[in-house]
Enzyme design. Structure first.
Site, PDB file in Angstrom:
ATOM      1  N   TRP A   4       0.823  -1.214   0.000  1.00  0.00           N
ATOM      2  CA  TRP A   4       0.000   0.000   0.000  1.00  0.00           C
ATOM      3  C   TRP A   4       0.862   1.271   0.000  1.00  0.00           C
ATOM      4  CZ3 TRP A   4      -2.833  -3.374  -1.429  1.00  0.00           C
ATOM      5  CH2 TRP A   4      -3.856  -4.042  -0.763  1.00  0.00           C
TER       6      TRP A   4
ATOM      7  N   ASN B 274      -7.316  -0.408  -4.617  1.00  0.00           N
ATOM      8  CA  ASN B 274      -7.371  -1.827  -4.300  1.00  0.00           C
ATOM      9  C   ASN B 274      -8.826  -2.298  -4.356  1.00  0.00           C
ATOM     10  OD1 ASN B 274      -6.600  -4.447  -3.205  1.00  0.00           O
ATOM     11  ND2 ASN B 274      -7.518  -3.755  -1.290  1.00  0.00           N
ATOM     12  N   GLU B 275      -9.147  -3.109  -5.378  1.00  0.00           N
ATOM     13  CA  GLU B 275     -10.456  -3.737  -5.556  1.00  0.00           C
ATOM     14  C   GLU B 275     -11.612  -2.739  -5.629  1.00  0.00           C
ATOM     15  OE1 GLU B 275     -10.648  -6.606  -2.401  1.00  0.00           O
ATOM     16  OE2 GLU B 275      -8.971  -7.786  -3.208  1.00  0.00           O
TER      17      GLU B 275
ATOM     18  N   GLU C  39      -2.959 -11.568  -6.670  1.00  0.00           N
ATOM     19  CA  GLU C  39      -3.142 -12.130  -5.327  1.00  0.00           C
ATOM     20  C   GLU C  39      -3.533 -13.588  -5.472  1.00  0.00           C
ATOM     21  OE1 GLU C  39      -6.000 -10.038  -3.002  1.00  0.00           O
ATOM     22  OE2 GLU C  39      -5.096  -8.062  -3.325  1.00  0.00           O
TER      23      GLU C  39
ATOM     24  N   TRP D 230       0.053 -14.142  -1.969  1.00  0.00           N
ATOM     25  CA  TRP D 230      -0.539 -13.446  -0.817  1.00  0.00           C
ATOM     26  C   TRP D 230      -0.364 -14.348   0.395  1.00  0.00           C
ATOM     27  CZ3 TRP D 230      -2.985  -8.656  -0.411  1.00  0.00           C
ATOM     28  CH2 TRP D 230      -3.593  -8.388   0.830  1.00  0.00           C
TER      29      TRP D 230
END
Length: 466
Positions: free
Chosen positions: A134, A248-249, A346, A391
């Site tokens: 991140w 993210n997503e 991931e 992940w």
């Protein structure tokens, strides 16, 4: 007389043996040369198979590779060429990578900063080359952005440290810029900042509220133009960063057509590329099934038009062009998506959880090997499989953050061996392909014209957690 005859006979036999020896030596040399030429042609065909794919929508007149500010050599910017990632003068770059999303937070505290170095050192030891982590923390504890446009310099220096340590260990970074979820602030924090929630708006106002969009654009500019306190290099000029991710997503459940999210992606992608045309750019979305999917697949989908499977990948911005795809591994689907590299962002198996869904270490290792095997099969036949990110990788002493997916390499010798073996295979492929392609691929690069800023490639991505 008899002695002289015998000596002459011995000389003739020796001469004949010499002739046979040199004949055999010459034959072996010729066979070796033929083998080398065959191998070179085979790998050149394979490289060309990987590099000559053109993205749908390209008219063939424009360049097939991204405009970059390249540092040159092995540590130049990563870019795309057809279904490949490439670096430097066109050397293939197949990825064996990992996720460790909380590195910036640990780097803030001097007592845990060493864990950043530790995880990079352990990852590099097994050949991992890319880390996804991140580049955001909005509001709350150890926030990077405390309020719109107001940053904690110590936290920014922590992110600087992460980038610097990654470079020291020859690991590149994929950096998402915000979270869809509430963890680390996310889009809901931006909405609260803009006080849109007071008017009854939910977190999805992030995608449509003008004030919120302005906040996010300012944040993007602040991060991309940041000058690293350790290296003196601006993030937008640093080849240590492989790619940015918008979010993210990202999801906008309030608009099941997907149009709101599409418009936001197009607007923000243009803004990122206007600030930083050098780096690859991803969306960070899982993707969603398309209109031709079976009804059972569409049931319950929040973005029905955006979840591709079995060749239905829908580019999330038609122009600028799509360049690489982050997504989940689906059997038989790694042959390339619209001519793009496919990066599995991931994948992993939890060793905790409800009974019946819990996995053991051996079954986790079997899953990792299966994913690696699928990627290698795609690579060997010239498909779009460009790499995968496990992940997630943890250093020792951080079990309190384990979500069940943590792989602590020093304590998981079998897993580390699988990861290292896959790294060696990819490195071998990278080297052999680069050797046989060094003339054709480099010439292709040198002959490629530059793109204009208006036509700069946007490398829209999908990814999915398994």
């Amino acid at each position: 007389m008899e002695t002289s005859y015998r000596e002459e006979e011995a000389r003739r036999k020796a001469s004949l043996l010499h002739c046979i020896f040199f004949f055999l030596l010459g034959a072996l040399a010729m066979a070796a040369a033929i083998a080398v030429l065959h191998e070179s042609s085979y790998w050149e065909w394979r490289c060309n198979r990987l590099t000559d794919i053109v993205v749908d929508g390209d008219d063939g007149d424009g360049p097939s590779s991204s405009e970059v500010v390249d540092g040159g050599g092995e540590w130049g910017m990563v870019r795309t060429r057809g279904a490949q990632f490439v670096v430097g003068g066109g050397r293939p770059f197949y990825v064996n990578g990992f996720n460790t999303y909380w590195l910036m937070v640990l780097a803030v505290d001097p007592s845990t900063r060493g864990k950043v170095t530790e995880v990079f050192r352990q990852a590099a030891a097994v050949g991992l080359t890319v880390c996804r982590t991140w580049a955001f923390n909005d509001g709350g504890w150890r926030a990077l952005q405390k309020s719109p446009g107001v940053y904690d310099e110590e936290v920014f220096k922590a992110l600087d440290f992460v980038v610097s340590e990654a470079r020291k260990h020859k690991i590149r970074l994929i950096l998402p810029l915000i979270n869809n979820w509430d963890d680390y602030g996310g889009k809901a924090q931006y909405v609260r900042w803009a006080q849109a929630a007071a008017a009854g708006a939910g977190a999805d106002a992030f995608f449509s509220d003008e004030t919120v969009r302005g906040y996010f654009k300012s944040h993007v500019t602040a991060v991309l133009t940041r000058v690293n306190a350790y290296t003196g290099v601006a993030y937008r000029d640093d080849p240590t960063i492989m790619a940015w991710e918008l979010m993210n997503e990202p999801r906008c459940a309030s608009d099941p057509t997907g149009d709101t999210l599409q418009a936001w992606i197009a607007e923000m992608a243009f803004h990122v590329k206007s600030v930083d045309p050098a780096h690859l750019l991803g969306v960070g979305a899982e993707g969603f099934y398309g209109p031709s999917s079976p009804p059972a697949r569409l049931r319950g989908e929040p973005q029905r038009r955006l979840r591709p499977r079995r060749g239905q990948l829908r580019p999330q911005t038609p122009r600028p062009r799509v360049r690489f795809c982050l997504r989940s591994p689906v059997p038989g689907e790694l042959g390339g998506v619209r001519g793009m590299p496919v990066l599995l962002a991931e994948f992993g198996v939890s060793t905790r959880g409800r009974p019946g869904r819990r996995s053991t270490r051996p079954s986790r290792d079997a899953f990792i090997e299966a994913v690696y095997g699928a990627m290698l099969r795609s690579t060997r036949r010239g498909g779009g499989g460009a790499g995968a990110l496990l992940w997630q990788v943890f250093p020792e002493g951080t079990d309190y953050m384990d979500d069940g997916y943590a792989v602590v390499l020093p304590r998981a010798a079998a897993t580390a061996g699988i990861v290292a073996a896959h790294s060696r295979r990819l490195q071998s492929f990278n080297s052999r392909c680069a050797w046989s392609c060094r003339w054709g691929c480099n010439k292709r690069d040198n002959d490629t014209a530059e793109t204009t800023t208006a036509e700069a490639d946007v490398d829209v991505s999908f990814h999915h957690e398994l």
